[in-house]
Scaffold this active site. Structure first.
Site, PDB file in Angstrom:
ATOM      1  N   CYS A   1       6.074   5.359   3.755  1.00 25.37           N
ATOM      2  CA  CYS A   1       7.157   4.850   2.917  1.00 25.37           C
ATOM      3  C   CYS A   1       7.689   5.996   2.050  1.00 25.37           C
ATOM      4  O   CYS A   1       7.172   7.117   2.080  1.00 25.37           O
ATOM      5  CB  CYS A   1       6.653   3.704   2.040  1.00 25.37           C
TER       6      CYS A   1
ATOM      7  N   CYS B   1       4.964   7.527  -0.307  1.00 25.66           N
ATOM      8  CA  CYS B   1       4.011   8.383   0.408  1.00 25.66           C
ATOM      9  C   CYS B   1       4.679   9.659   0.896  1.00 25.66           C
ATOM     10  O   CYS B   1       4.078  10.733   0.855  1.00 25.66           O
ATOM     11  CB  CYS B   1       3.384   7.608   1.560  1.00 25.66           C
TER      12      CYS B   1
ATOM     13  N   GLU C   1      -2.063   6.633   3.146  1.00 30.73           N
ATOM     14  CA  GLU C   1      -1.657   8.036   3.019  1.00 30.73           C
ATOM     15  C   GLU C   1      -2.024   8.609   1.643  1.00 30.73           C
ATOM     16  O   GLU C   1      -2.506   9.742   1.546  1.00 30.73           O
ATOM     17  CB  GLU C   1      -0.135   8.188   3.211  1.00 30.73           C
TER      18      GLU C   1
ATOM     19  N   HIS D   1      -1.960   3.107  -0.881  1.00 33.68           N
ATOM     20  CA  HIS D   1      -1.634   3.173   0.539  1.00 33.68           C
ATOM     21  C   HIS D   1      -2.594   4.147   1.219  1.00 33.68           C
ATOM     22  O   HIS D   1      -3.123   5.067   0.591  1.00 33.68           O
ATOM     23  CB  HIS D   1      -0.204   3.665   0.743  1.00 33.68           C
TER      24      HIS D   1
END
Length: 151
Positions: A87, A90, A59, A57
């Site tokens: 999410c 993260c 992040e 992701h």
């Protein structure tokens, strides 16, 4: 909205540029930048398809890049700007990184950490949401409309 250097809007615009790269590469368009002392020290975008890695992701990639830049695992004194609410995965990484502030554009009502558990981030981390949410939503909606047309 007036953009000034070093403003939250300026840095979110940079995160949106990263999201656009993800969009163009067929990734869910989420972008992130980490800022320390008014300087971007890390940029990233979703790369789960490219890297065949569910943890890639924006992040997560930005946290790793920023930690490498700083030479340590903590992001104290840093702000993460991200185009979609982090999410749970993260948020957990952001908790451990001890980032000072998280600014996200668009809430994620299905998978966002505030829906799952708002206490997932470090208690000293400041939160700001909704900045440039319309721009982020437009890009995500366009991405998923394109995906649905292909299927």
């Amino acid at each position: 909205m007036e953009l000034t250097v070093y403003s939250d809007e300026h840095f979110m615009k940079e995160a949106l540029k990263q999201a656009q790269i993800a969009f163009e590469e067929g990734e869910i368009p989420v972008g992130a930048v980490v800022v320390c002392q008014k300087k971007i020290i890390a940029k990233a975008y979703n790369q789960t398809e490219r890297l065949n890695d569910v943890t890639a992701h924006a992040e997560m990639l930005a946290i790793t890049s920023a930690a490498n830049f700083l030479g340590g695992k903590y992001l104290k004194g840093c702000t993460l700007y991200v185009t979609l609410e982090p999410c749970g995965m993260c948020a957990g990484a952001l908790f451990w990184s001890q980032v000072d502030k998280i600014v996200f554009a668009l809430p994620d009502e299905k998978r966002g950490f505030t829906t799952i558990n708002p206490q997932m981030i470090h208690p000293k981390t400041q939160l700001m949401s909704g900045l440039m949410a319309a721009e982020s939503k437009k890009m995500i909606d366009e991405f998923f409309a394109t995906v649905r047309k292909k299927n």
